[in-house]
Each structure stands twice: as structure tokens, then as C-alpha cells.
Design a protein around this motif. Structure first.
Motif, PDB file in Angstrom:
ATOM      1  N   THR A   1       0.828  -1.202   0.000  1.00 49.35           N
ATOM      2  CA  THR A   1       0.000   0.000   0.000  1.00 49.35           C
ATOM      3  C   THR A   1       0.868   1.261   0.000  1.00 49.35           C
ATOM      4  N   LEU A   2       1.856   1.234   0.879  1.00 49.12           N
ATOM      5  CA  LEU A   2       2.717   2.400   1.008  1.00 49.12           C
ATOM      6  C   LEU A   2       3.483   2.653  -0.292  1.00 49.12           C
ATOM      7  N   ARG A   3       3.975   1.565  -0.867  1.00 47.76           N
ATOM      8  CA  ARG A   3       4.683   1.668  -2.129  1.00 47.76           C
ATOM      9  C   ARG A   3       3.813   2.317  -3.192  1.00 47.76           C
ATOM     10  N   ARG A   4       2.537   1.843  -3.229  1.00 47.24           N
ATOM     11  CA  ARG A   4       1.626   2.374  -4.243  1.00 47.24           C
ATOM     12  C   ARG A   4       1.389   3.862  -4.013  1.00 47.24           C
ATOM     13  N   ASP A   5       1.234   4.246  -2.756  1.00 48.46           N
ATOM     14  CA  ASP A   5       1.017   5.675  -2.448  1.00 48.46           C
ATOM     15  C   ASP A   5       2.180   6.526  -2.944  1.00 48.46           C
ATOM     16  N   VAL A   6       3.392   6.075  -2.608  1.00 47.58           N
ATOM     17  CA  VAL A   6       4.575   6.864  -2.981  1.00 47.58           C
ATOM     18  C   VAL A   6       4.709   6.917  -4.498  1.00 47.58           C
ATOM     19  N   LEU A   7       4.527   5.768  -5.150  1.00 46.86           N
ATOM     20  CA  LEU A   7       4.614   5.728  -6.611  1.00 46.86           C
ATOM     21  C   LEU A   7       3.584   6.664  -7.238  1.00 46.86           C
ATOM     22  N   GLY A   8       2.381   6.681  -6.634  1.00 47.18           N
ATOM     23  CA  GLY A   8       1.334   7.560  -7.139  1.00 47.18           C
ATOM     24  C   GLY A   8       1.776   9.007  -7.086  1.00 47.18           C
ATOM     25  N   LEU A   9       2.385   9.408  -5.975  1.00 47.29           N
ATOM     26  CA  LEU A   9       2.854  10.788  -5.826  1.00 47.29           C
ATOM     27  C   LEU A   9       3.905  11.130  -6.882  1.00 47.29           C
ATOM     28  N   ILE A  10       4.818  10.183  -7.119  1.00 49.26           N
ATOM     29  CA  ILE A  10       5.889  10.450  -8.091  1.00 49.26           C
ATOM     30  C   ILE A  10       5.312  10.518  -9.499  1.00 49.26           C
ATOM     31  N   ASP A  11       4.379   9.610  -9.807  1.00 48.38           N
ATOM     32  CA  ASP A  11       3.802   9.601 -11.149  1.00 48.38           C
ATOM     33  C   ASP A  11       3.079  10.893 -11.451  1.00 48.38           C
ATOM     34  N   GLU A  12       2.300  11.382 -10.487  1.00 53.28           N
ATOM     35  CA  GLU A  12       1.646  12.683 -10.657  1.00 53.28           C
ATOM     36  C   GLU A  12       2.659  13.723 -11.085  1.00 53.28           C
ATOM     37  N   GLN A  13       3.790  13.681 -10.374  1.00 52.24           N
ATOM     38  CA  GLN A  13       4.859  14.644 -10.634  1.00 52.24           C
ATOM     39  C   GLN A  13       5.399  14.509 -12.041  1.00 52.24           C
ATOM     40  N   SER A  14       5.685  13.254 -12.442  1.00 52.25           N
ATOM     41  CA  SER A  14       6.272  13.047 -13.760  1.00 52.25           C
ATOM     42  C   SER A  14       5.304  13.500 -14.833  1.00 52.25           C
ATOM     43  N   LEU A  15       3.997  13.240 -14.604  1.00 56.14           N
ATOM     44  CA  LEU A  15       3.011  13.657 -15.601  1.00 56.14           C
ATOM     45  C   LEU A  15       3.019  15.162 -15.758  1.00 56.14           C
ATOM     46  N   GLN A  16       3.025  15.841 -14.603  1.00 54.33           N
ATOM     47  CA  GLN A  16       3.034  17.305 -14.665  1.00 54.33           C
ATOM     48  C   GLN A  16       4.287  17.815 -15.357  1.00 54.33           C
ATOM     49  N   ALA A  17       5.404  17.152 -15.049  1.00 54.59           N
ATOM     50  CA  ALA A  17       6.673  17.607 -15.610  1.00 54.59           C
ATOM     51  C   ALA A  17       6.678  17.452 -17.117  1.00 54.59           C
ATOM     52  N   ASN A  18       5.933  16.458 -17.608  1.00 53.63           N
ATOM     53  CA  ASN A  18       5.935  16.225 -19.049  1.00 53.63           C
ATOM     54  C   ASN A  18       4.963  17.120 -19.791  1.00 53.63           C
ATOM     55  N   ASP A  19       4.065  17.776 -19.069  1.00 57.81           N
ATOM     56  CA  ASP A  19       3.066  18.618 -19.738  1.00 57.81           C
ATOM     57  C   ASP A  19       3.709  19.789 -20.443  1.00 57.81           C
TER      58      ASP A  19
END
Lengths: 255, 262
Positions: free
Chosen positions: A237-255
Motif C-alpha cells: 500500500t505504502l509503495r503504491r502511495d509513494v509511486l502515485g505521488l511520483i507519477d503525478e509529478q512526472s506527468l506534470q513535468a511532461n506537460d
């Protein structure tokens, strides 16, 4: 010993064309004695730069870093570092590599060799003290690098993706060995990694960073008791939470 | 520029075959094709000349004097080239200051310095040593510089993190050992150049002995077999020095390089 206070640190880089890029934009964080804190985030979020500023190898453009209340202005023997790439001195034997810090402090030959042998045996490489780095595998070299940093008895140990070049099995083994060493020698460890799994397995707290400019997105407490089971539900669960936070970031960075 | 060519061991058998073949071909060409001792002395002529020169006793004197010229030049080149190379390799300011000067002086062929060598030092051993110095200082200087430039940054940073912070100790404990393979390569090139300059440097009559001096001397006497003896001596001694240097470096200071990829 080994508390860190990062207050409002920024770091600007000037590109060749004269434009300024903000690598780190206002990072503040307090880290307690003997805490194990990991930094994760997308590539280019400034986590390595932040670590280098804490090490004194890079200067903040503004803000400051205090280690045990002392302002960091340059490399400091109370702060040790393990680098991502192989940083052992190839012209020195394992023993002489680990004895390097004490040698620089002016310790006698016998004194520093005795000390170095203790740390070499702490990382389980007693038979290799006379070997040169090229004779060792990647995992063994990083173990020596850890022993070399520890031989200077730093209060704060900085690790910049130290296991990034290792295969998955060696990596898992090194992680539990590191926790062992941390448990025995009690130091503050700041650990930069790309691997969320690694961060969740090791840390007391995980600092998730966002990119351009590098800022703290969220600080997550890891309360799972050690030794941690990678396959347990709460770990996942914790892993998924952290990965989710990073993915949000990467998506924004790619916009 | 590799300093440890530990490539597959050559079989002594093949070495013997290749040498024997060369000697036989040489002898046949000299005896049956050229048939002129002045243009091409045969192997047996050359060997006879060697025996004669050896019996005459000056051979050792020649070798000794040449080695002395070589040593004067090379020791001076090391004494100037290494510290200067360290300074321009480590300190950017000094590099900017000296680099243009070095680049202007470097292309001047060492032999062009012979007139000034004579004017400054006269017809002395030191004069020959000076010409050899000019020839060998630049390979040492440039390679030391290159070596210091290419010290991996992580070694310097690791050193600084471990308490090695002053320029002096970073040079001594990190940069110098890291650059040592470059220095060794520079020394080998310099040694070769020094050996080449030796012949020319001795030809203008700095002393009555010397391998280069004797080549010129016997040419004037039209004893080409003796000229060939001295040529071969120059070759073999040069080879021997290079081998000795490489062997001792690979066994001692560069032992750690054995497993490194060039």
C-alpha cells in the motif's frame, strides 16, 4: 548526533546560454538524530543536488544547511558520503582505501589499519583487505565504500543511489546489511534513491520531491516495524502511495 | 598510449625464427646482391666490427657517455616537466598563463636548439643534455597535464569527503596516483624522443665518446660496418631501457592497473 536542519535552500544553475534554471526551489526539512530518511522523486528533481549541498560539495544559492547546529560551508569529516559510481581509489588496496580517512586525520599506520580492519570485517570482506578494487564485484566495492565512509566515524552518512548499479538480489542483500550497520553504529542516514521499494524498505521517513524546481511534495512516515516484509500488504500500500505521488509529478513535468 | 601491454606472451621459438630469418636474408643480400661493404655491410662484417670495437675497449666508454647525456636530459625534463604539468593541470589560472607560451615553444624541433645549446653551454656534456631535455620535456609535460585533467571528479570528491581538502594533499594523495599511468606513458615517449635526440646532440662534437658521436666518426672514416654496430647498439639499449621501465612500473607503482580497462 547527526541532526540536520535544511532551511529554505535554493540552487540556481546558469546554463551555457545564460538562462538560469532552478534546480532546487526552497526546500526546508528537519531531520532528527539517528534518523533514516530517503529522498525519492522523478529524474531531475534535485535530490542529488540537495545531497551534495548537505555534503558541502555544492553551495546553495540561498538558504542554509546546519548539521548539529554547524553551518555547512564545505566537506566536513563529521559528514560521510557514499557515491553512486564506484569511488574507491583504484591504486589503493581495500585496506588502504578504508584507512584513507584516518590517514588524512594523521592516525598512525598501526592505528588506522586496526580501525580499517574492524570496518572491513563489519561489511564482511576480511579476506579481501589486500585486494585491489578491480578484483572485487560491484556489490563488494560498494560495501568497501560504505566501510570507508564509516571508518571516519561520521555522525551523518549521505548515500547517493549507492546500490543503483547492483543487480536486484545483491541490492536486497545490501539493504538489509545497511540496516544492520545503521542499527549497530547509530548514525543519521540520508539516502537518495530511484527505487520506491528501497525507500519503503529502509526509511523512517520518505521525502517525495517534485521537479523543476525541486521541492518537497510530501514527507511520509513509515511506521511498519523492521525487519520489513516486502510482500506484506501494508508495504504494498505504502509503495503504491509513494509511486502515485511520483507519477503525478512526472506527468506534470511532461506537460 | 597504453602502458601495460600484457598481450599474449610471445613464444621464444618464433622470436628465434624471425631473428634467424632476418639475419640470413641480410647476409645473403649483402654477400650476393649488393656486394659492397660500404653500402651494406653484411651481418658477419658487422659482427667482426663489433668484436674489434669491443677489443678496442672504447665501447663501454661510448655507452657510458651516451647514458650520461640521456640521463642529464631526462632527469632535467622530469624535474621541470612533472611539476609544471601538475601546476597547469591542477590550477586553471596557471594554465591560462602558461599554455600560450608552451604552445609556441613546443613546435620548435629540439635540434633547432643546437646552436643556442652550444652558445650557452659550450661543447660540453651538458649541452648535449640540454638538447635531449628540450626533446623530452614536452611529452612529459603534456602527459602530466593530461593525466591531471582526466582525474575522475568522483575521486577528488571522495577524497574531500574523507578529510583530504587542501590542494597539496589532493594532488599528493588523489591526483598524482590517479594520473600515474599518464605520467608513465609520458615518460616512455620522452625516453624514446631523448634517445633519438641523443644521436643528433652528440654529432656536433660535444665529447670524444658517445654512441651518436661514434656513428658520425666512423661515417667519416667510411667504416660503415662500425656505423651499423653503433646503430644496433642504440636500438638494443633503447629497447632494454624501455623494457626495464615498463617491467618495473607494471610490477610496482602500476600494479593496480593490471585489471583496469585501458
Amino acid at each position: 548526533m547527526g541532526s540536520v536542519a535544511i532551511s529554505d535552500v535554493t540552487r540556481l544553475f546558469t546554463r551555457d546560454d545564460g538562462a538560469q534554471v532552478q534546480a532546487i526551489g526552497g526546500v526546508s526539512l528537519s531531520i532528527a538524530d539517528d534518523e533514516f530518511v530517503s529522498f525519492v522523486g522523478p529524474s531531475g528533481c534535485g535530490k542529488t543536488t540537495l545531497l551534495r549541498i548537505i555534503a558541502g560539495l555544492d553551495q546553495a544559492s540561498s538558504g542554509e544547511v546546519l548539521v548539529d547546529g554547524n553551518r555547512i560551508t564545505g566537506p566536513n569529516p563529521k559528514v560521510g558520503m557514499v557515491f553512486q559510481e564506484y569511488s574507491l581509489f583504484p591504486w589503493r588496496t581495500i585496506l588502504d582505501n578504508v584507512a584513507f580517512g584516518p590517514e588524512m586525520r594523521g592516525m598512525s599506520r598501526k592505528g588506522r589499519y586496526d580501525l580499517a580492519r574492524r570496518y572491513i570485517s563489519l561489511v564482511g570482506l576480511d579476506q579481501f583487505e589486500k585486494s585491489y578494487p578491480f578484483e572485487l564485484s560491484g556489490g563488494m566495492r560498494q560495501r568497501v565504500a560504505i566501510a570507508r565512509a564509516l571508518a571516519n566515524d561520521p555522525d551523518l552518512l549521505l548515500m547517493d543511489e549507492p546500490f543503483g548499479a547492483l543487480d536486484a538480489q545483491t541490492r536486497n542483500k545490501m539493504q538489509s546489511e545497511l540496516l544492520d550497520i545503521w542499527d549497530r553504529s547509530k548514525k543519521t542516514i540520508l539516502f537518495v534513491t530511484h527505487s520506491v521499494d528501497e525507500a519503503v524498505y529502509l526509511s523512517d521517513r520518505i521525502v517525495v520531491m517534485s521537479s523543476r524546481p525541486g521541492q518537497i511534495r510530501k514527507v511520509i512516515e513509515v511506521t511498519i516495524p523492521r525487519p520489513r516484509d516486502r510482500t506484506a500488504a501494508e508495504f504494498g500500500t505504502l509503495r503504491r502511495d509513494v509511486l502515485g505521488l511520483i507519477d503525478e509529478q512526472s506527468l506534470q513535468a511532461n506537460d | 598510449m597504453d602502458t601495460n601491454t600484457t598481450s599474449g606472451k610471445r613464444s621464444p621459438l618464433w622470436l628465434a625464427i624471425s631473428l634467424a630469418a632476418a639475419i640470413i636474408v641480410w647476409q645473403i643480400i649483402a654477400d650476393f646482391v649488393v656486394r659492397n661493404k660500404f653500402i651494406l655491410p653484411s651481418c658477419s662484417d658487422t659482427f667482426a666490427a663489433l668484436i674489434q670495437l669491443y677489443a678496442g675497449g672504447v665501447l663501454w666508454e661510448d655507452i657510458w657517455v651516451s647514458l650520461m647525456h640521456y640521463a642529464i636530459g631526462l632527469i632535467l625534463a622530469l624535474a621541470v616537466g612533472v611539476p609544471l604539468g601538475i601546476c597547469i593541470g591542477w590550477f586553471d589560472r596557471i594554465n591560462q598563463l602558461l599554455d600560450p607560451l608552451i604552445e609556441i615553444i613546443r613546435p620548435i624541433p629540439p635540434l633547432a636548439w643546437i646552436p643556442f645549446a652550444i652558445v650557452w653551454f659550450g661543447l660540453t656534456d651538458f649541452s648535449a643534455g640540454f638538447v635531449i631535455f628540450i626533446g623530452s620535456v614536452f611529452p612529459i609535460l603534456i602527459n602530466t597535464y593530461e593525466g591531471f585533467r582526466s582525474v575522475p571528479r568522483v575521486f577528488v570528491e571522495a577524497g574531500r569527503m574523507l578529510g583530504c581538502t587542501s590542494s597539496i594533499s589532493l594532488i599528493r594523495y588523489i591526483a598524482l596516483p590517479a594520473a600515474l599511468p599518464h605520467l608513465a606513458a609520458g615518460f616512455r615517449i620522452a625516453s624514446g624522443v631523448a634517445w633519438m635526440c641523443l644521436v643528433a646532440a652528440e654529432m656536433f662534437g660535444v665529447s670524444r665518446f658517445g654512441l651518436g658521436q661514434k656513428i658520425w666518426w666512423y661515417y667519416n672514416l667510411h667504416q660503415m660496418d662500425s656505423v651499423l654496430v653503433y646503430m644496433l647498439l642504440l636500438g638494443f639499449i633503447g629497447l632494454f631501457i624501455d623494457y626495464l621501465f615498463r617491467y618495473s612500473m607494471d610490477r610496482t607503482l602500476l600494479r593496480w592497473r593490471v585489471g583496469e580497462v585501458n
